[in-house]
Design an enzyme around this catalytic site. Structure first.
Site, mmCIF file in Angstrom:
data_model
loop_
_atom_site.group_PDB
_atom_site.id
_atom_site.type_symbol
_atom_site.label_atom_id
_atom_site.label_comp_id
_atom_site.label_asym_id
_atom_site.label_seq_id
_atom_site.Cartn_x
_atom_site.Cartn_y
_atom_site.Cartn_z
ATOM 1 N N GLY A 17 16.265 3.454 -27.004
ATOM 2 C CA GLY A 17 16.468 2.441 -25.967
ATOM 3 C C GLY A 17 15.409 2.575 -24.895
ATOM 4 C CB THR A 29 23.634 4.840 -23.812
ATOM 5 O OG1 THR A 29 22.255 4.587 -23.505
ATOM 6 C CG2 THR A 29 24.445 4.881 -22.534
ATOM 7 C CD GLU A 81 21.964 0.437 -22.508
ATOM 8 O OE1 GLU A 81 21.877 1.605 -22.060
ATOM 9 O OE2 GLU A 81 21.555 -0.557 -21.895
ATOM 10 C CB ILE A 84 29.569 9.000 -28.117
ATOM 11 C CG1 ILE A 84 29.053 7.802 -28.931
ATOM 12 C CG2 ILE A 84 30.667 9.745 -28.875
ATOM 13 C CD1 ILE A 84 28.347 8.179 -30.220
ATOM 14 C CE1 TYR A 93 17.180 7.354 -29.533
ATOM 15 C CE2 TYR A 93 16.073 9.492 -29.622
ATOM 16 C CZ TYR A 93 16.610 8.442 -28.893
ATOM 17 O OH TYR A 93 16.585 8.486 -27.530
ATOM 18 N NE ARG A 106 32.399 -1.068 -14.218
ATOM 19 C CZ ARG A 106 31.079 -1.287 -14.261
ATOM 20 N NH1 ARG A 106 30.584 -2.493 -14.070
ATOM 21 N NH2 ARG A 106 30.253 -0.289 -14.523
ATOM 22 C CE LYS A 109 30.919 -3.045 -9.537
ATOM 23 N NZ LYS A 109 32.246 -2.688 -9.967
#
Length: 157
Positions: A17, A29, A81, A84, A93, A106, A109
């Site tokens: 990422g 992540t 993402e 765990i 990877y 949620r 934001k």
């Protein structure tokens, strides 16, 4: 709309990422490739979700997941993402990550600071842990989806 597609089963290869999770946030992540991200329902709400995750044929662990553009980082591409809730000894990877998204925490934001972002993520993790201890969520941990056939590289199956 967040709940309409749940539980959502997804599997794909873990790719590199932005390299921010571990380094900046201390919250590693696992990222899915663009193809996997694009296979998500287009109307699934962006935001923070919880569920179960499994790397390869390993154990199934609790996870929190972010779907969206990460307003704090002003991403142009949507990303998915998965954090765990488990400490892995090394990167994975190229491994197949299987996830079941069960619930919504949620909306995404923006945050005024990295500290505020980290603290929100910590709260999301606590909420995920609480939710996943509920009997109706625990049963998905045992789903056959998490058992990859031996030697099978999973392509969207």
């Amino acid at each position: 709309a967040a709940m309409r597609h749940l539980p959502y089963f997804c599997r794909g290869e873990v790719v590199k990422g932005f390299g921010r999770g571990s380094k900046e946030l201390g919250i590693p992540t696992a990222n899915f490739s663009e193809q996997v991200v694009e296979s998500f329902p287009s109307d699934i709400s962006t935001g923070i979700y919880y569920g179960w995750a499994c790397v390869g044929n390993g154990d199934v662990h609790k996870m929190v997941l972010s779907i969206g553009w990460n307003p704090f980082y002003k991403n142009i591409k949507k990303s998915v993402e998965t954090h765990i809730i488990h400490t892995f000894k090394e990167d994975f990877y190229g491994e197949i990550l299987s996830i079941v998204i069960i619930g919504y925490i949620r909306p995404e934001k923006n945050f005024d600071s990295l500290e505020a972002l980290i603290s929100a993520i910590q709260e999301d993790i606590e909420e995920a842990k609480r939710q996943l201890d509920l009997p109706e969520h625990l049963k998905l941990k045992e789903d056959n989806f998490f058992h990859l056939p031996e030697g099978k590289i999973a392509n969207n199956h």
